[in-house]
Design a protein around this motif. Structure first.
Motif, short mmCIF file in Angstrom:
data_model
loop_
_atom_site.label_atom_id
_atom_site.label_comp_id
_atom_site.label_asym_id
_atom_site.label_seq_id
_atom_site.Cartn_x
_atom_site.Cartn_y
_atom_site.Cartn_z
N GLU B 121 0.83 -1.21 0.00
CA GLU B 121 0.00 0.00 0.00
C GLU B 121 0.87 1.26 0.00
O GLU B 121 0.50 2.26 -0.61
CB GLU B 121 -0.95 -0.02 1.21
CG GLU B 121 -1.95 -1.17 1.10
CD GLU B 121 -3.02 -1.14 2.18
OE1 GLU B 121 -2.85 -0.39 3.17
OE2 GLU B 121 -4.01 -1.88 2.05
N GLN B 122 1.98 1.18 0.67
CA GLN B 122 2.88 2.34 0.68
C GLN B 122 3.38 2.64 -0.73
O GLN B 122 3.51 3.80 -1.14
CB GLN B 122 4.05 2.06 1.63
CG GLN B 122 4.96 3.27 1.84
CD GLN B 122 6.11 2.90 2.75
OE1 GLN B 122 5.99 1.99 3.57
NE2 GLN B 122 7.22 3.62 2.60
N GLU B 123 3.63 1.57 -1.46
CA GLU B 123 4.09 1.74 -2.84
C GLU B 123 2.99 2.38 -3.69
O GLU B 123 3.25 3.27 -4.50
CB GLU B 123 4.49 0.37 -3.40
CG GLU B 123 5.42 0.42 -4.58
CD GLU B 123 6.76 1.05 -4.25
OE1 GLU B 123 7.34 1.67 -5.14
OE2 GLU B 123 7.21 0.93 -3.07
N LEU B 124 1.75 1.93 -3.48
CA LEU B 124 0.63 2.53 -4.22
C LEU B 124 0.44 3.99 -3.84
O LEU B 124 0.08 4.82 -4.68
CB LEU B 124 -0.67 1.76 -3.92
CG LEU B 124 -0.77 0.34 -4.48
CD1 LEU B 124 -2.12 -0.27 -4.11
CD2 LEU B 124 -0.60 0.34 -6.00
N ALA B 125 0.71 4.30 -2.58
CA ALA B 125 0.51 5.67 -2.11
C ALA B 125 1.53 6.62 -2.71
O ALA B 125 1.34 7.84 -2.70
CB ALA B 125 0.58 5.72 -0.58
N SER B 126 2.62 6.07 -3.25
CA SER B 126 3.69 6.95 -3.75
C SER B 126 3.43 7.41 -5.18
O SER B 126 4.20 8.20 -5.73
CB SER B 126 5.03 6.21 -3.68
OG SER B 126 5.11 5.22 -4.68
N VAL B 127 2.37 6.90 -5.80
CA VAL B 127 2.08 7.30 -7.18
C VAL B 127 0.77 8.07 -7.22
O VAL B 127 -0.26 7.58 -6.74
CB VAL B 127 1.98 6.07 -8.10
CG1 VAL B 127 1.69 6.50 -9.53
CG2 VAL B 127 3.26 5.25 -8.05
N THR B 128 0.79 9.27 -7.77
CA THR B 128 -0.42 10.08 -7.89
C THR B 128 -0.98 9.97 -9.31
O THR B 128 -0.28 9.55 -10.23
CB THR B 128 -0.12 11.57 -7.62
OG1 THR B 128 0.77 12.03 -8.63
CG2 THR B 128 0.50 11.75 -6.25
N ILE B 129 -2.24 10.36 -9.45
CA ILE B 129 -2.86 10.38 -10.78
C ILE B 129 -2.11 11.34 -11.69
O ILE B 129 -1.94 11.09 -12.88
CB ILE B 129 -4.34 10.79 -10.66
CG1 ILE B 129 -5.14 9.70 -9.93
CG2 ILE B 129 -4.95 11.05 -12.03
CD1 ILE B 129 -5.23 8.40 -10.68
N GLU B 130 -1.63 12.43 -11.10
CA GLU B 130 -0.86 13.38 -11.90
C GLU B 130 0.38 12.72 -12.50
O GLU B 130 0.64 12.83 -13.71
CB GLU B 130 -0.42 14.56 -11.02
CG GLU B 130 0.33 15.63 -11.79
CD GLU B 130 0.83 16.74 -10.87
OE1 GLU B 130 1.34 16.43 -9.77
OE2 GLU B 130 0.68 17.92 -11.25
N ARG B 131 1.10 11.99 -11.64
CA ARG B 131 2.32 11.34 -12.12
C ARG B 131 2.00 10.29 -13.17
O ARG B 131 2.71 10.13 -14.15
CB ARG B 131 3.05 10.68 -10.93
CG ARG B 131 4.53 11.00 -10.90
CD ARG B 131 5.22 10.36 -9.72
NE ARG B 131 5.82 9.07 -10.04
CZ ARG B 131 6.35 8.26 -9.13
NH1 ARG B 131 6.30 8.60 -7.84
NH2 ARG B 131 6.89 7.12 -9.49
#
Lengths: 151, 151
Positions: B121-131
């Motif tokens: 989940e931490q890995e998923l949290a590091s990517v934003t829709i913007e990125r």
DNA sequence: CTCGTTGTAACCAGTTTAGTTATAACCAAA
DNA sequence: TTTGGTTATAACTAAACTGGTTACAACGAG
């Protein structure tokens, strides 16, 4: 949503038990897991195929193929949670190639999916059956368990 | 084994599309994802409930409730992959409490399960829709795509 | 040989997934 | 105010997966 199946936790249970008891039979393991012996045999078949356990047919009883310190939770996970391509995340198929987003999202998203999965697997790889067995003993002692000799 | 459902990848697709187009309708999104509009509406309903998008009923069209930089893949994952207790791993129920392993494995194993899940989940949290949207554009340019104006 | 055990196959009910059809409610514009 | 495109939702389907069961053949030590 569907969780990761309980096969994984049962498989870990089985291996912990084998690491602590001499040549337990499927029926004995089934009694500890509290399920049907056939379920246990099916999961043990997967563990055997992955080279984690040996089973003595006929007379019965299972043993580890490696030391408890050499088996990680990731090994167990990979043995029982088989998935095509080893990819945890599903991708919706055939997005519209005529759309800019549809044409390119798969490449862009898959990278993030794979690193998320890799992070999880790395965490599983850091725990061995040996460490887990020690933890089980510690939990048992903390809760005042003395009867380690029973099933 | 069952993978994480494609709802997640569809939801990410939807949000990427909304972040790049002005007020797209469900039908247009469905055309890009290449599925039935009802599937899109159901997923949008979950995103709306999670406070990620606004939908204009009647006249139609969806917009983001936050900026693309404020929405992470974890937000999307949590919105769409609902699970009781937010636990990814399933535990086999009622191991035999009369067995030393059966009585103590749950406490010992759950800790490792939760940290594996947390790592993912931490890995998923590091990517934003913007990125991700930027990455989609990059993928498109790399593969020689010029027609960003189309659906 | 016999008995307990392992190895499978076949089957079952319940749940999830992805998708469809149908219908009601909504709202802007004609 | 009627119309048309859209959203919201319920009900239904087929396929797959899970967890479990029964049944039966094969194995091997005593």
């Amino acid at each position: 949503m569907k969780k990761i199946s309980s096969r994984f936790s049962i498989a870990v249970h089985i291996l912990s038990l084998i690491s602590m008891l001499p040549m337990p039979t499927g029926d004995l393991i089934a009694a500890s897991v509290n399920t049907n012996p056939v379920i246990i045999r099916k999961i043990i078949a997967q563990l055997k195929k992955a080279g984690l356990v040996n089973v003595r047919a006929g007379t019965g009883g299972a043993s580890l193929s490696k030391t408890p310190a050499e088996i990680t939770l990731l090994d167990v996970y990979r043995a029982v949670e088989v998935v095509d391509g080893n990819e945890l995340f599903n991708f919706h198929e055939h997005p519209n190639p005529a759309c800019f987003v549809g044409a390119n999202i798969e490449n862009a998203l898959r990278e993030s999916m794979l690193s998320a999965q890799a992070a999880m697997e790395q965490e599983l790889a850091s725990v061995t059956i040996e460490r887990l067995a020690n933890k089980i003993v510690a939990c048992g002692q903390r809760s005042g368990w003395a009867d380690q000799g029973s099933v």
